[in-house]
Design a protein around this motif. Structure first.
Motif, short mmCIF file in Angstrom:
data_model
loop_
_atom_site.label_atom_id
_atom_site.label_comp_id
_atom_site.label_asym_id
_atom_site.label_seq_id
_atom_site.Cartn_x
_atom_site.Cartn_y
_atom_site.Cartn_z
N LEU A 131 40.69 27.86 45.47
CA LEU A 131 39.82 27.21 46.44
C LEU A 131 38.61 26.56 45.77
O LEU A 131 38.08 27.06 44.78
CB LEU A 131 39.34 28.24 47.47
N THR A 133 35.98 26.09 47.73
CA THR A 133 34.89 26.58 48.57
C THR A 133 34.16 27.76 47.94
O THR A 133 33.15 28.21 48.47
CB THR A 133 35.44 27.00 49.95
N ILE A 134 34.68 28.27 46.83
CA ILE A 134 34.03 29.35 46.09
C ILE A 134 33.59 28.80 44.74
O ILE A 134 34.31 28.03 44.10
CB ILE A 134 34.99 30.53 45.86
N ASP A 311 40.28 38.87 50.47
CA ASP A 311 40.17 37.43 50.24
C ASP A 311 38.85 37.19 49.50
O ASP A 311 37.78 37.55 49.99
CB ASP A 311 40.16 36.70 51.58
N GLN A 313 36.92 34.76 49.08
CA GLN A 313 35.85 34.04 49.75
C GLN A 313 35.18 34.89 50.84
O GLN A 313 34.05 34.60 51.24
CB GLN A 313 36.36 32.73 50.35
N ASP A 314 35.84 35.96 51.29
CA ASP A 314 35.24 36.82 52.31
C ASP A 314 34.26 37.83 51.73
O ASP A 314 33.47 38.42 52.47
CB ASP A 314 36.34 37.57 53.07
N ASP A 316 32.41 36.98 48.88
CA ASP A 316 31.70 36.16 47.90
C ASP A 316 30.19 36.39 47.92
O ASP A 316 29.48 35.93 47.03
CB ASP A 316 32.02 34.68 48.18
N TYR A 333 37.08 32.19 39.74
CA TYR A 333 35.82 32.19 40.47
C TYR A 333 34.68 32.87 39.69
O TYR A 333 34.91 33.57 38.71
CB TYR A 333 36.01 32.86 41.83
#
Length: 362
Positions: A131, A133-134, A311, A313-314, A316, A333
């Motif tokens: 992703l 988004t991270i 997850d 991103q959850d 992060d 990440y």
């Protein structure tokens, strides 16, 4: 009534006028017809020239190797089939060369899917899109080298990166000579507080916690603490946090308070059937409570922890301590601490010990 000569002349004049008008009208009609005919001839000649030009172009295209739509479609399908065959052969050759070079199956598969994280678990492979988004750590394989002391050293170009050396310990390391450890250039240590049993769920404190945290802090080594969690719900997560907070209260804990979330190596582990949402409830409950108590929260795990169990991103919003033994780092990440081996050696510690580097200031 008799016609006079004057009347006769007038009638003749009228007839002559009518005749002239008729002649002029007929002449105009004839002229228009002639013009229209000429226009048709010109148009036909133009169309014929265009037809001949198109025919010439088609003949030229045919001579140059152009094809009909049907022929073109057939050639496209043939090209697709050839491309698929070449791609398949290329992939097979890549797999063969990597396996012959001694690379494992998982490593080989990962190299074929650079835009995804490939995770092997229980005989299956799982694919997770990488992703944007991270935040990504951005390190390349060339950014780290192993120094003479066995620790990773940063040799990249980012002058803001300052790597600190650390270890994480438990009762398995026995009695530790922390003065000697400090003399080896160790900056920090994560001390295990305890664990929860995988099958019965009983909480146990680490026999060496007190000695380790006292020995490290008294010799100028900054400390953080961690707990091996097998909590299955919010209540148990709070129970683990409260134990930690009570045990570290007398000490100066500068580094994070960590929840260790991994899959248990047991068919009867009580966490085996937890969903990602349930794992995340445990992690967030732990970390939010730690933060509310004035400490820095962190989650320890491996690639599987941040894909199959949670997850990425959850979670992060918390510090990340990633465990990965290999190069290059197969985790895209951002992270704060990297555990890069479980078989390190440091004077003052008997046997093997986990080695870590930290890239965040605490």
């Amino acid at each position: 009534m008799k016609n006079t000569s004057q009347d006769t002349r007038e009638r003749i004049g009228v007839r002559n006028t009518h005749n002239i008008i008729s002649i002029i009208f007929l002449s105009l009609v004839a002229l228009l017809a002639l013009s229209f005919s000429v226009m048709l001839l010109i148009k036909n000649a133009s169309l014929k020239r265009e037809e001949e030009a198109v025919r010439s172009e088609l003949e030229a295209l045919n001579e140059e190797g152009y094809y009909t739509v049907t022929e073109a479609d057939r050639l496209i399908e043939d090209a697709k089939a050839q491309t698929r065959l070449e791609t398949t052969n290329s992939i097979k050759a890549t797999i063969q060369s990597k396996l012959e070079a001694g690379e494992g199956t998982t490593t080989t598969i990962r190299s074929l899917f650079p835009d995804q994280m490939v995770v092997a678990s229980s005989g299956r492979y799982y694919f997770f899109p990488i992703l944007d988004t991270i935040a990504h750590h951005g390190f390349g394989e060339e950014d780290f080298v192993v120094g003479d002391d066995g620790f990773l050293e940063y040799v990249g170009s980012d002058e803001s990166i300052h790597v600190k050396k650390g270890v994480d310990v438990s009762r398995f390391q026995g009695n530790i000579d922390w003065k000697t450890v400090k003399e080896q250039g160790i900056d920090f240590a994560f001390i295990r507080v305890g664990l929860r049993g995988t099958t019965e769920g009983k909480i146990l404190t680490d026999d060496c916690f007190e000695d380790n945290i006292k020995g490290a802090t008294e010799n100028g080594i900054d400390v953080g603490v961690y707990f091996y969690s097998q909590a299955v719900n919010e209540k148990e997560a709070l129970e683990e946090v409260q134990l930690i907070l009570d045990m570290i209260e007398p000490y100066d804990v500068k580094y994070p308070v960590v929840i260790d979330i991994e899959t248990a190596d047991s068919d009867s582990a009580r966490t085996n059937d937890l969903t990602s949402d349930e794992y995340e409830v445990v992690a967030k409950t732990f970390c939010d409570t730690v933060r509310s108590a004035g400490y820095k929260p962190m989650i320890y795990g491996n690639v599987k922890s941040f894909t199959l169990l949670m997850d990425a991103q959850d979670v992060d919003d918390y510090g990340i301590w990633i465990a990965y033994y290999g190069s290059p780092l197969y985790y895209p990440y951002h992270f704060d601490v990297l555990q890069f081996t479980s078989s390190g050696t440091v004077k003052g510690i008997d046997g093997n010990v986990d080695l870590d580097i930290c890239i965040t200031d605490y």
